[in-house]
Scaffold this active site. Structure first.
Site, short mmCIF file in Angstrom:
data_model
loop_
_atom_site.label_atom_id
_atom_site.label_comp_id
_atom_site.label_asym_id
_atom_site.label_seq_id
_atom_site.Cartn_x
_atom_site.Cartn_y
_atom_site.Cartn_z
N GLU A 161 15.22 38.62 30.62
CA GLU A 161 15.00 37.74 31.78
C GLU A 161 13.54 37.32 31.92
O GLU A 161 12.88 37.58 32.92
CB GLU A 161 15.51 38.43 33.05
CG GLU A 161 17.00 38.73 32.97
CD GLU A 161 17.54 39.50 34.17
OE1 GLU A 161 16.77 39.78 35.11
OE2 GLU A 161 18.74 39.82 34.16
N ASN A 202 17.15 38.29 25.89
CA ASN A 202 18.38 38.21 26.70
C ASN A 202 18.06 37.59 28.06
O ASN A 202 17.01 37.87 28.64
CB ASN A 202 18.90 39.65 26.89
CG ASN A 202 20.28 39.72 27.51
OD1 ASN A 202 21.22 39.10 27.01
ND2 ASN A 202 20.41 40.50 28.56
N HIS A 238 26.96 35.97 33.37
CA HIS A 238 27.48 36.37 34.68
C HIS A 238 27.92 35.08 35.38
O HIS A 238 27.10 34.36 35.97
CB HIS A 238 26.40 37.09 35.50
CG HIS A 238 25.99 38.41 34.92
ND1 HIS A 238 26.86 39.47 34.81
CD2 HIS A 238 24.80 38.83 34.42
CE1 HIS A 238 26.22 40.50 34.27
NE2 HIS A 238 24.98 40.14 34.02
N GLU A 266 26.78 40.08 28.67
CA GLU A 266 27.07 40.72 29.97
C GLU A 266 28.16 39.95 30.72
O GLU A 266 28.08 39.76 31.94
CB GLU A 266 25.80 40.79 30.82
CG GLU A 266 24.64 41.50 30.14
CD GLU A 266 23.39 41.62 31.00
OE1 GLU A 266 23.52 41.58 32.25
OE2 GLU A 266 22.29 41.76 30.43
N ASP A 268 30.94 38.62 32.87
CA ASP A 268 31.92 38.85 33.94
C ASP A 268 32.08 37.55 34.70
O ASP A 268 31.20 36.67 34.64
CB ASP A 268 31.54 40.01 34.88
CG ASP A 268 30.12 39.96 35.44
OD1 ASP A 268 29.61 38.84 35.66
OD2 ASP A 268 29.53 41.02 35.67
#
Length: 451
Positions: A161, A202, A238, A266, A268
């Site tokens: 990030e 990432n 996400h 990651e 979801d």
């Protein structure tokens, strides 16, 4: 003494037959003939993974983590604040546990994460450091952690990030103290510590082509041109229900064209609660679309979900009123999303035969104010990875104690779900649980539903 028993098949049959659409109501796994996601992924050259919590790697959670996924990402166990809460005092217990579990199950480990602005220990963030001191601390941390797991980690999310939404560098301890080259230095130090691990940058909100993903693209291009070790880009993914970026595959491809691997790290897909059949169907389509985009690009090598069960998801505590973001519900039942992933990987799902699993209720003994009951869950022609049995009492009975199940009662409605150790019911097998309850006047047997 009175005794009674009842068994209901119709509701379970409908639930099992509609496994691809019923979502959270269904507690049975896919039919035993279905191929695990890790095997479907391997056939396509993809590693299908999940983030995990080390303390939960037992029972049904551990069984599913070990059989369904080809890689594990420690959700929190390898972050700086977890491994070095006090300077020079280390806690590797959970990280070691996850690595050992992965090795025992033939899985890769994705290390997460070496450099991040969040979840750092207080001694680090509250300290006053010169640039030289801060650089030395970062190099030491990377060398210590990556070095500890040398040869055991397939890929590291080295830098996490780094960008704002507009593509500028995020103001962090690292950027402010070391400048933009903290990223190149971190990658270089990680390569020295573990030459075999793939090194990733990432980030979130970089799934489609936009200002943030373009900044990441330009950084990776620059690092490659400078000879800095960079092997891959992680797109966290996400996502929000119905909002899979239309340029996802295009974006994956442009990073691959730079000569790096891409991973969905990651994944979801959250929704406004409560979930319903329409939302679950959309979620299935979204999971299928993300997986298909990865399948379509040869260098998209890994797709990891950020927790595979809703009971181990960060979403509900972070986004109030939203949740149900993972492929399994809180009782470890596969949701439509699970089948969306499977179908995008070329898998097919076989609904269990109608009536394959049943629940039978009986009263074992009864006295003037109470009774002991027993419920047996049985399967023939299918299997379950978890189960939930419900019934409604008709004469004011109240459960006072239960064993081999977690039972709750609200008014007349009773819900019992499996314990951590007895969720699996094999084809041809059964499990039972018991309870004590109070009664007065009459004790008619309720209609029992499985699911």
């Amino acid at each position: 003494m009175r005794s009674s028993s009842s068994s209901i098949r119709a509701r379970l049959a409908a639930l099992l037959a509609g496994a691809a659409t019923v979502g959270a109501l269904l507690t049975g796994v896919a039919h035993a003939a279905d191929t695990p996601l890790r095997d479907l992924g391997a056939a396509k050259g993809k590693v299908i993974g999940t983030a995990v919590t080390g303390s939960r790697l037992t029972g049904t959670y551990g069984d599913l983590a070990g059989t369904q996924f080809g890689s594990l990402t420690p959700g929190n166990a390898m972050k700086w604040g977890s491994v070095e809460p006090t300077q020079n005092s280390f806690n590797w217990a959970e990280a070691d546990q996850i690595v050992a579990f992965a090795q025992a199950h033939g899985q890769q480990v994705r290390g997460h994460t070496l450099v991040w602005h969040s979840q750092n220990p207080g001694w680090l963030t509250n300290g006053t450091w010169t640039s030289a001191q801060l650089g030395a601390l970062l190099q030491n941390h990377i060398s210590t952690e990556a070095g500890r797991y040398k040869g055991k980690i397939a890929a590291w999310d080295v830098v996490n990030e780094a960008f704002n939404e507009d593509g500028t560098y995020r103001s962090t301890l690292w950027y402010n103290g070391l400048g933009a080259d903290y990223i190149a230095n971190a990658l270089t130090w990680a390569r020295a510590a573990d030459p075999a691990a793939k090194l990733y940058i990432n980030d979130y909100n970089v799934e489609g082509v936009d200002a943030k993903s373009t900044a990441l693209y330009n950084l990776v291009k620059s690092l490659k041109e400078r000879g800095v070790p960079i092997d891959g880009v992680g797109l966290q993914a996400h996502l929000v229900l119905g909002q899979v970026p239309s340029t996802l595959q295009q974006n994956i491809q442009r990073f691959a064209d730079l000569g790096v691997d891409v991973a969905i790290t990651e994944l979801d897909i959250r929704m406004a609660l409560p979930s319903d059949s329409g939302k679950l169907a959309q979620q299935k389509a979204d999971y299928k679309a993300v997986t298909a985009a990865c399948v379509a690009v040869a260098r998209c090598v890994n797709l990891t979900v950020w927790g595979f069960t809703d009971s181990d998801s960060w979403v509900e505590s972070t986004f109030p009123g939203q949740g149900a973001a993972t492929p399994y519900d809180a009782n470890y039942a596969p949701k439509p999303a699970y089948y969306g992933i499977a179908e995008a990987l070329g898998g097919t799902t076989t609904p269990p035969p109608a009536g394959a699993c049943t629940a039978a209720y009986k009263v074992g003994s009864q006295w003037n104010t109470g009774f002991t009951g027993n419920v047996t869950v049985s399967c023939s022609g299918a299997s379950l990875s978890s189960w939930k049995v419900t019934w409604t009492y008709g004469a004011g009975q109240q459960i006072t104690q239960a064993w081999n199940a977690n039972c709750t009662q609200s008014g007349a409605a009773v819900t019992c779900v499996n314990a951590s150790y007895n969720g699996s019911v094999p084809d041809g097998g059964s499990v039972s649980f018991g309870f004590n309850a109070n009664w007065s006047g009459s004790n008619p047997a309720p209609t029992v539903a499985l699911g």
